[in-house]
Motif scaffolding. Structure first.
Motif, PDB file in Angstrom:
ATOM      1  N   ALA A  97      -3.639  13.449  -2.173  1.00 24.00           N
ATOM      2  CA  ALA A  97      -4.247  12.124  -2.249  1.00 24.00           C
ATOM      3  C   ALA A  97      -3.853  11.403  -3.532  1.00 24.00           C
ATOM      4  O   ALA A  97      -3.526  10.213  -3.519  1.00 24.00           O
ATOM      5  N   GLU A  98      -3.862  12.115  -4.661  1.00 28.25           N
ATOM      6  CA  GLU A  98      -3.501  11.490  -5.933  1.00 28.25           C
ATOM      7  C   GLU A  98      -2.021  11.121  -5.966  1.00 28.25           C
ATOM      8  O   GLU A  98      -1.646  10.043  -6.427  1.00 28.25           O
ATOM      9  N   ALA A  99      -1.172  12.015  -5.472  1.00 29.02           N
ATOM     10  CA  ALA A  99       0.260  11.701  -5.422  1.00 29.02           C
ATOM     11  C   ALA A  99       0.529  10.554  -4.455  1.00 29.02           C
ATOM     12  O   ALA A  99       1.375   9.692  -4.713  1.00 29.02           O
ATOM     13  N   GLY A 100      -0.206  10.533  -3.342  1.00 26.12           N
ATOM     14  CA  GLY A 100      -0.046   9.458  -2.376  1.00 26.12           C
ATOM     15  C   GLY A 100      -0.480   8.116  -2.934  1.00 26.12           C
ATOM     16  O   GLY A 100       0.118   7.080  -2.633  1.00 26.12           O
ATOM     17  N   LEU A 101      -1.526   8.119  -3.761  1.00 26.26           N
ATOM     18  CA  LEU A 101      -1.978   6.884  -4.389  1.00 26.26           C
ATOM     19  C   LEU A 101      -0.901   6.327  -5.317  1.00 26.26           C
ATOM     20  O   LEU A 101      -0.634   5.123  -5.341  1.00 26.26           O
ATOM     21  N   SER A 102      -0.257   7.204  -6.068  1.00 27.38           N
ATOM     22  CA  SER A 102       0.866   6.766  -6.905  1.00 27.38           C
ATOM     23  C   SER A 102       1.985   6.208  -6.039  1.00 27.38           C
ATOM     24  O   SER A 102       2.659   5.242  -6.409  1.00 27.38           O
ATOM     25  N   GLY A 103       2.180   6.816  -4.874  1.00 31.07           N
ATOM     26  CA  GLY A 103       3.203   6.328  -3.956  1.00 31.07           C
ATOM     27  C   GLY A 103       2.933   4.911  -3.484  1.00 31.07           C
ATOM     28  O   GLY A 103       3.856   4.101  -3.334  1.00 31.07           O
ATOM     29  N   VAL A 104       1.666   4.585  -3.255  1.00 35.23           N
ATOM     30  CA  VAL A 104       1.305   3.226  -2.844  1.00 35.23           C
ATOM     31  C   VAL A 104       1.643   2.238  -3.951  1.00 35.23           C
ATOM     32  O   VAL A 104       2.208   1.156  -3.703  1.00 35.23           O
ATOM     33  N   LEU A 105       1.298   2.583  -5.190  1.00 40.36           N
ATOM     34  CA  LEU A 105       1.606   1.710  -6.322  1.00 40.36           C
ATOM     35  C   LEU A 105       3.116   1.498  -6.447  1.00 40.36           C
ATOM     36  O   LEU A 105       3.582   0.378  -6.670  1.00 40.36           O
ATOM     37  N   VAL A 106       3.872   2.578  -6.302  1.00 42.07           N
ATOM     38  CA  VAL A 106       5.322   2.481  -6.421  1.00 42.07           C
ATOM     39  C   VAL A 106       5.887   1.621  -5.294  1.00 42.07           C
ATOM     40  O   VAL A 106       6.780   0.789  -5.513  1.00 42.07           O
ATOM     41  N   ALA A 107       5.390   1.801  -4.087  1.00 42.15           N
ATOM     42  CA  ALA A 107       5.884   1.024  -2.954  1.00 42.15           C
ATOM     43  C   ALA A 107       5.696  -0.470  -3.185  1.00 42.15           C
ATOM     44  O   ALA A 107       6.596  -1.279  -2.909  1.00 42.15           O
ATOM     45  N   LEU A 108       4.543  -0.853  -3.706  1.00 39.01           N
ATOM     46  CA  LEU A 108       4.284  -2.267  -3.970  1.00 39.01           C
ATOM     47  C   LEU A 108       5.222  -2.815  -5.035  1.00 39.01           C
ATOM     48  O   LEU A 108       5.760  -3.919  -4.906  1.00 39.01           O
ATOM     49  N   GLY A 109       5.453  -2.048  -6.093  1.00 42.43           N
ATOM     50  CA  GLY A 109       6.332  -2.504  -7.156  1.00 42.43           C
ATOM     51  C   GLY A 109       7.785  -2.577  -6.726  1.00 42.43           C
ATOM     52  O   GLY A 109       8.520  -3.480  -7.140  1.00 42.43           O
TER      53      GLY A 109
END
Length: 339
Positions: free
Chosen positions: A257-269
């Motif tokens: 979940a924590e790694a996936g949350l970082s993935g969401v941030l990266v995807a947006l950027g």
């Protein structure tokens, strides 16, 4: 009997009045620190318990109304919707995105090294073994690639349409890497396909003595574009790594979940990153400018991005602070980078 209830109620109020007043202060506060949010959550839960106790022991209308308003106000403060705010947009680009990218540096740097090594090897092999190009794409296709089709690719479409196509293609590739990261193999396959395509194309161009054309056209946009792909693949593999070998202090589900949350941030950027790379590829790469100038523009954009994520990302805490929200009586974590 009524006298005993009144005495008990007065004592109960005197005991808990400081907590209720503190909760009122936190509810009215304009901004809260992470510690104050934690305190707000704890006081909200306690006050809700106090309200239940007062209702069952001595339903004093005035006290019940006061505590009900306080509980509702605290709940609203914790669960209220978040409208659009330029401040949150600025915080995302100054904190959330660079921190997420910086935390995954070991992963995407390893991807970059492996990809460049493999691509370089393929270029060297194809350039040194002309028969390999014949087997892979055929003699006629190789000749056309070197003579016209490679350079013509960048002028085939109108620049605005070309930029949009490139943005969509690269964003989709990054989304695939992030979404399939937990499975690992699909990410490795996507990287292999792109390394093979780039390596064979470069090898053919080099074998036809067109290395200057190849690197002069690929470098301006390729540095930024490939870095975005490396980041997406690295963060995707980081999600897979969290599933395969979660940290000792986290459960497997929590780690993913924590790694996936970082993935969401990266995807947006990366959406913005690929937009910039697409504009460079559509407008700068085929522009009638000296090769050194086109390459310099691409290198400048690439270094600016690396400086942005590495400098701002390194200034942030290693682990993002978490604020909490309450939904249906259940405490949930929310990253402060969205606040």
């Amino acid at each position: 009997m009524g006298r005993e209830v009144t005495v008990d109620l007065d004592a109960y109020v005197a005991e808990h009045e400081p907590q209720w007043r503190r909760l009122e202060q936190l509810v009215r506060a304009r901004r809260l620190t992470v510690a104050e949010v934690d305190e707000l959550v704890a006081l909200y839960q306690r006050t809700a318990t106090h309200l239940s106790a007062v209702r069952s022991r001595s339903p004093d209308p005035a006290l019940v109304a006061r505590l009900s308003r306080l509980v509702l106000a605290a709940r609203a403060r914790l669960t209220r919707g978040r409208g659009f705010s330029w401040a949150r947009v600025g915080r995302f680009f100054s904190v959330g995105f660079p921190r997420a990218v910086f935390q995954a540096v070991p992963w995407w740097a390893a991807v970059a090294v492996a990809f460049c090594t493999l691509t370089g090897f393929l270029m060297w092999w194809v350039a040194g073994n002309p028969d390999s190009a014949r087997l892979l794409i055929g003699d006629q296709a190789a000749a056309e690639l070197a003579e016209s089709s490679f350079a013509g690719y960048y002028t085939r479409y109108a620049a605005p349409n070309f930029a949009a196509q490139l943005w969509a293609h690269n964003a989709w590739l990054a989304a695939q890497c992030l979404a399939a990261g937990v499975l690992v193999v699909p990410v490795l396959y996507l990287l292999w396909v792109n390394a093979l395509n780039l390596g064979v194309t470069g090898g053919v161009m080099i074998s036809y003595d067109r290395a200057d054309v190849f690197f002069g056209l690929v470098t301006p946009h390729g540095l930024l574009e490939l870095t975005g792909v490396f980041i997406a693949a690295g963060v995707g593999l980081r999600i897979g790594g969290a599933w395969i070998a979660p940290p000792a202090h986290l459960t497997r589900g929590r780690a993913v979940a924590e790694a996936g949350l970082s993935g969401v941030l990266v995807a947006l950027g990366l959406v913005l990153l690929f937009a910039v790379a697409g504009l460079i590829e559509a407008f700068v790469t085929p522009a009638p400018l000296p090769t050194w100038l086109r390459v310099a523009i691409g290198v400048a954009a690439w270094l600016a991005f690396l400086g942005y994520v590495l400098i701002l990302g390194s200034r942030q805490p290693a682990d993002p602070a978490l604020t909490r929200t309450v939904d249906g009586g259940r405490v949930q974590s929310r990253p402060s980078s969205f606040s």
